[in-house]
Design a protein around this motif. Structure first.
Motif, PDB file in Angstrom:
ATOM      1  N   ASN A 141       0.803  -1.216   0.000  1.00 44.40           N
ATOM      2  CA  ASN A 141       0.000   0.000   0.000  1.00 44.40           C
ATOM      3  C   ASN A 141       0.839   1.270   0.000  1.00 44.40           C
ATOM      4  O   ASN A 141       0.446   2.279  -0.584  1.00 44.40           O
ATOM      5  N   ILE A 142       1.991   1.244   0.640  1.00 46.88           N
ATOM      6  CA  ILE A 142       2.817   2.446   0.613  1.00 46.88           C
ATOM      7  C   ILE A 142       3.385   2.667  -0.790  1.00 46.88           C
ATOM      8  O   ILE A 142       3.498   3.806  -1.259  1.00 46.88           O
ATOM      9  N   SER A 143       3.678   1.599  -1.500  1.00 46.29           N
ATOM     10  CA  SER A 143       4.132   1.734  -2.885  1.00 46.29           C
ATOM     11  C   SER A 143       3.001   2.205  -3.787  1.00 46.29           C
ATOM     12  O   SER A 143       3.214   2.996  -4.712  1.00 46.29           O
ATOM     13  N   THR A 144       1.789   1.714  -3.518  1.00 46.11           N
ATOM     14  CA  THR A 144       0.630   2.177  -4.279  1.00 46.11           C
ATOM     15  C   THR A 144       0.439   3.678  -4.116  1.00 46.11           C
ATOM     16  O   THR A 144       0.133   4.394  -5.078  1.00 46.11           O
ATOM     17  N   MET A 145       0.649   4.184  -2.904  1.00 46.66           N
ATOM     18  CA  MET A 145       0.476   5.614  -2.657  1.00 46.66           C
ATOM     19  C   MET A 145       1.529   6.446  -3.380  1.00 46.66           C
ATOM     20  O   MET A 145       1.282   7.590  -3.746  1.00 46.66           O
ATOM     21  N   VAL A 146       2.712   5.876  -3.590  1.00 46.10           N
ATOM     22  CA  VAL A 146       3.702   6.579  -4.413  1.00 46.10           C
ATOM     23  C   VAL A 146       3.162   6.743  -5.833  1.00 46.10           C
ATOM     24  O   VAL A 146       3.204   7.833  -6.412  1.00 46.10           O
ATOM     25  N   GLY A 147       2.624   5.680  -6.390  1.00 50.44           N
ATOM     26  CA  GLY A 147       2.055   5.752  -7.728  1.00 50.44           C
ATOM     27  C   GLY A 147       0.896   6.733  -7.809  1.00 50.44           C
ATOM     28  O   GLY A 147       0.710   7.409  -8.833  1.00 50.44           O
ATOM     29  N   GLN A 148       0.096   6.846  -6.735  1.00 57.37           N
ATOM     30  CA  GLN A 148      -1.056   7.743  -6.742  1.00 57.37           C
ATOM     31  C   GLN A 148      -0.661   9.217  -6.771  1.00 57.37           C
ATOM     32  O   GLN A 148      -1.492  10.077  -7.076  1.00 57.37           O
ATOM     33  N   ARG A 157       8.169  11.740 -14.690  1.00 57.62           N
ATOM     34  CA  ARG A 157       8.773  11.744 -13.353  1.00 57.62           C
ATOM     35  C   ARG A 157       8.531  10.443 -12.604  1.00 57.62           C
ATOM     36  O   ARG A 157       9.133  10.207 -11.553  1.00 57.62           O
ATOM     37  N   ARG A 158       7.656   9.612 -13.111  1.00 60.88           N
ATOM     38  CA  ARG A 158       7.176   8.451 -12.364  1.00 60.88           C
ATOM     39  C   ARG A 158       8.298   7.484 -11.990  1.00 60.88           C
ATOM     40  O   ARG A 158       8.463   7.118 -10.828  1.00 60.88           O
ATOM     41  N   ASP A 159       9.089   7.043 -12.982  1.00 60.79           N
ATOM     42  CA  ASP A 159      10.191   6.123 -12.691  1.00 60.79           C
ATOM     43  C   ASP A 159      11.199   6.769 -11.750  1.00 60.79           C
ATOM     44  O   ASP A 159      11.735   6.128 -10.840  1.00 60.79           O
ATOM     45  N   GLY A 160      11.462   8.071 -11.956  1.00 61.39           N
ATOM     46  CA  GLY A 160      12.378   8.773 -11.078  1.00 61.39           C
ATOM     47  C   GLY A 160      11.854   8.850  -9.655  1.00 61.39           C
ATOM     48  O   GLY A 160      12.608   8.738  -8.690  1.00 61.39           O
ATOM     49  N   GLY A 161      10.519   9.041  -9.503  1.00 62.15           N
ATOM     50  CA  GLY A 161       9.915   9.085  -8.182  1.00 62.15           C
ATOM     51  C   GLY A 161      10.063   7.773  -7.448  1.00 62.15           C
ATOM     52  O   GLY A 161      10.379   7.737  -6.251  1.00 62.15           O
ATOM     53  N   PHE A 162       9.855   6.669  -8.160  1.00 60.94           N
ATOM     54  CA  PHE A 162      10.027   5.362  -7.537  1.00 60.94           C
ATOM     55  C   PHE A 162      11.491   5.107  -7.197  1.00 60.94           C
ATOM     56  O   PHE A 162      11.811   4.440  -6.215  1.00 60.94           O
ATOM     57  N   THR A 163      12.400   5.632  -7.999  1.00 61.85           N
ATOM     58  CA  THR A 163      13.819   5.459  -7.698  1.00 61.85           C
ATOM     59  C   THR A 163      14.205   6.234  -6.436  1.00 61.85           C
ATOM     60  O   THR A 163      14.954   5.737  -5.586  1.00 61.85           O
ATOM     61  N   ILE A 164      13.678   7.465  -6.295  1.00 67.05           N
ATOM     62  CA  ILE A 164      13.923   8.234  -5.075  1.00 67.05           C
ATOM     63  C   ILE A 164      13.341   7.501  -3.868  1.00 67.05           C
ATOM     64  O   ILE A 164      13.970   7.401  -2.809  1.00 67.05           O
ATOM     65  N   ALA A 432      -1.627  -2.375 -13.765  1.00 68.06           N
ATOM     66  CA  ALA A 432      -2.670  -2.838 -12.846  1.00 68.06           C
ATOM     67  C   ALA A 432      -4.047  -2.333 -13.261  1.00 68.06           C
ATOM     68  O   ALA A 432      -4.223  -1.142 -13.534  1.00 68.06           O
ATOM     69  N   PRO A 433      -5.061  -3.213 -13.331  1.00 71.39           N
ATOM     70  CA  PRO A 433      -6.437  -2.740 -13.514  1.00 71.39           C
ATOM     71  C   PRO A 433      -6.836  -1.865 -12.328  1.00 71.39           C
ATOM     72  O   PRO A 433      -6.379  -2.083 -11.204  1.00 71.39           O
ATOM     73  N   VAL A 434      -7.690  -0.869 -12.556  1.00 73.95           N
ATOM     74  CA  VAL A 434      -8.087   0.058 -11.489  1.00 73.95           C
ATOM     75  C   VAL A 434      -8.687  -0.703 -10.307  1.00 73.95           C
ATOM     76  O   VAL A 434      -8.402  -0.402  -9.145  1.00 73.95           O
ATOM     77  N   LYS A 435      -9.478  -1.712 -10.578  1.00 73.48           N
ATOM     78  CA  LYS A 435     -10.136  -2.476  -9.524  1.00 73.48           C
ATOM     79  C   LYS A 435      -9.136  -3.174  -8.604  1.00 73.48           C
ATOM     80  O   LYS A 435      -9.416  -3.407  -7.430  1.00 73.48           O
ATOM     81  N   TYR A 436      -7.971  -3.518  -9.144  1.00 74.48           N
ATOM     82  CA  TYR A 436      -6.985  -4.289  -8.376  1.00 74.48           C
ATOM     83  C   TYR A 436      -5.698  -3.494  -8.137  1.00 74.48           C
ATOM     84  O   TYR A 436      -4.617  -4.079  -8.059  1.00 74.48           O
ATOM     85  N   ALA A 437      -5.816  -2.185  -8.003  1.00 77.17           N
ATOM     86  CA  ALA A 437      -4.624  -1.339  -7.899  1.00 77.17           C
ATOM     87  C   ALA A 437      -3.694  -1.784  -6.770  1.00 77.17           C
ATOM     88  O   ALA A 437      -2.506  -2.024  -6.977  1.00 77.17           O
ATOM     89  N   SER A 438      -4.219  -1.900  -5.548  1.00 79.38           N
ATOM     90  CA  SER A 438      -3.382  -2.302  -4.417  1.00 79.38           C
ATOM     91  C   SER A 438      -3.041  -3.787  -4.472  1.00 79.38           C
ATOM     92  O   SER A 438      -1.927  -4.195  -4.125  1.00 79.38           O
ATOM     93  N   GLN A 439      -3.977  -4.612  -4.897  1.00 84.25           N
ATOM     94  CA  GLN A 439      -3.724  -6.048  -4.932  1.00 84.25           C
ATOM     95  C   GLN A 439      -2.665  -6.413  -5.972  1.00 84.25           C
ATOM     96  O   GLN A 439      -1.903  -7.359  -5.775  1.00 84.25           O
ATOM     97  N   MET A 440      -2.597  -5.680  -7.070  1.00 85.19           N
ATOM     98  CA  MET A 440      -1.545  -5.943  -8.052  1.00 85.19           C
ATOM     99  C   MET A 440      -0.179  -5.600  -7.491  1.00 85.19           C
ATOM    100  O   MET A 440       0.822  -6.264  -7.792  1.00 85.19           O
TER     101      MET A 440
END
Length: 501
Positions: A141-148, A157-164, A432-440
């Motif tokens: 869930n904390i990784s999901t919140m990074v994506g959100q 910036r997305r890949d860079g954000g995950f790298t940070i 990830a499908p929207v329905k399974y965002a956190s589960q993916m």
């Protein structure tokens, strides 16, 4: 604070657009960065001590286990931590939302570490269960919140954000063996475990203070359960719990219980669950054909990642045993505890992650595809175990090799990790499908579970032979073959990814 974590919480600004930023990224990234830093400090500090504590003699305060048994326990425990990330994602999607789930998970982790600090064998293993459950709730869930924080899935910036974010993981992982490892080995095992609990407490406090900077969607429950579903799930949970209690009660009271009654079922479960979840998601009639196709493409990434983690996660077991038994703990006249070796990988990550992040940004449209990055990652991890094969050969007899062997291995593994792991987090949120965002995101961590379970099974079957030249060579060449196969089939995978690149 609890009210701000509910589905109906009021919007709290727009962290993704406008306002103050964190290194050019949404300010909420700083909150998640620091939370993950402290959580990883607690986890990797405990992990640095785990196998050493299990194998230490009883007179030295340890549990006196054989190296192969301790390694299998470590692998299964690590697998279980990530195995529970999947139901952790489910809790966020159906019950609490990512933000509240992270807060609850952090609290459970903190309690677990303090249970490890109690010098009672039963309390120790109960503490491990608590940490595994809490980590499962927190990790995906904390990784999901990074994506959100990045509503546009193709935000550059997305890949860079995950790298940070990944640097935060490794900052905690670097400091933990140096602090917790030293105290645990040199002062008292249980005092070291208590330090891990304090670290998680600091991370939890920081998260609760900084939640206002997160994306408002992180407090939303995407597909909440209705009353009938809640009742049905509670009934099923109680039935399975009762069955487990009866089964293990019979095994225990008949005198047949050994640690293998725990290790084998969990190892097999870790391999069966990913197959079940992928099948269930792909058969969901509410998903569009495009979403199902992308999940099909994601399976390829999952398999390659599992091979990668099978080798990579042996840093806390196989490589720790090698460090303790076959590696000199003195370099240039400086003595250090064996647990310090586990700080090498995060040190290299922090040094190289900004380089990789800048490289991906600089290359722009010439950036290697995600499939090529994955292939480089799994091939690199294979090369690291080819080097370990040579190190094991050099350590024949009673010879203790120079620490530089392990330093080279960790450097190669870090380079491979930076090609695969941050990109894996990112591609998971994209496919990830929207329905399974956190589960993916939980499924991404199940790749770690699957790899660790394979390692656990091999250790249970092979025993001490797992730490041999032949074992290192076979695992290394399997990873190299996986990398080559992924390159050969990359066009098929890219076609399944659709508009994601």
């Amino acid at each position: 604070m609890a009210s701000s974590l509910t589905k109906d919480a009021a919007p709290q600004g727009n962290p993704a657009d406008g306002g103050k930023t964190f290194l050019g990224h949404p300010r909420g990234l700083a909150t998640l960065f620091m939370t993950e830093t402290w959580e990883r400090f607690s986890y990797y500090g405990m992990r640095a001590l785990l196998v050493l504590y299990l194998t230490a003699s009883v007179t030295d305060g340890g549990l006196g286990m054989k190296a192969a048994t301790a390694g299998a326990i470590y692998s299964v425990y690590t697998a279980t931590v990530y195995l529970l990330a999947m139901p952790g994602g489910w809790f966020a999607d159906r019950l609490w939302g990512p933000r509240r789930t992270v807060a609850i998970g952090g609290t459970i982790i903190m309690i677990g570490h303090f249970l490890l600090a109690v010098p009672v064998r039963a309390s120790f293993f109960v503490g491990l269960v608590f940490i595994a459950v809490g980590s499962g709730l927190l990790k995906s869930n904390i990784s999901t919140m990074v994506g959100q924080l990045y509503p546009d899935r193709n935000d550059p910036r997305r890949d860079g954000g995950f790298t940070i974010f990944y640097i935060g993981i490794n900052l905690g992982a670097f400091l933990a063996p140096l602090a917790i490892g030293t105290v645990g080995q040199k002062v008292d095992w249980h005092l070291g475990f208590a330090m891990a609990g304090v670290g998680m407490g600091l991370g939890l406090a920081q998260f609760l203070i900084g939640t206002r900077h997160l994306a408002p969607v992180s407090s939303v429950v995407p597909t909440p359960l209705d009353d009938a579903e809640r009742a049905g799930l509670m009934k099923k949970a109680l039935i399975w719990l009762a069955a487990a209690v009866v089964f293990y009660g019979v095994v225990t009271f008949t005198g047949h219980f050994t640690i293998n009654w725990v290790l084998w079922p969990l190892s097999l479960l870790g391999l069966a669950l990913p197959a079940y979840y992928f099948t269930r998601i792909r058969r969901d009639q509410e998903l569009t054909q495009d979403e199902k196709t992308k999940v099909g493409g994601y399976i390829w990434f999952f398999v390659v990642a599992a091979v990668f983690w099978m080798i990579y996660d042996q840093s806390g077991s196989t490589l720790t045993v090698f460090a303790s038994d076959h590696t000199a703990s003195t370099l240039w006249g400086f003595d250090f505890p064996e647990s310090w070796f586990q700080s090498l990988n995060p040190l290299f990550v922090m040094a190289l992650a900004p380089v990789f992040a800048a490289l991906w940004m600089t290359l722009g449209r010439r950036n290697p595809s995600t499939t090529v990055k994955f292939a480089l990652g799994v091939a690199g991890i294979g090369v690291s175990f080819v080097v370990m094969m040579l190190a094991q050969a050099a350590a024949s007899g009673d010879v203790k090799v120079t620490p530089l062997w392990l330093a080279v291995v960790y450097l190669i593994q870090t380079t491979a990790e930076l090609c695969l792991s941050p990109v894996g987090l990112s591609v998971t949120t994209k496919l990830a499908p929207v329905k399974y965002a956190s589960q993916m995101m939980g499924l991404w961590f199940l790749a770690v579970t699957a790899g660790d379970c394979v390692a656990a099974i091999l250790q249970l079957v092979i025993g001490d032979g797992f730490l041999s030249e032949t074992s290192f060579a076979i695992q290394g060449f399997v990873a190299l073959a996986a990398g080559a196969a992924f390159v050969l089939y990359r066009k098929r995978v890219i076609a399944l990814m659709g508009d994601v690149h």
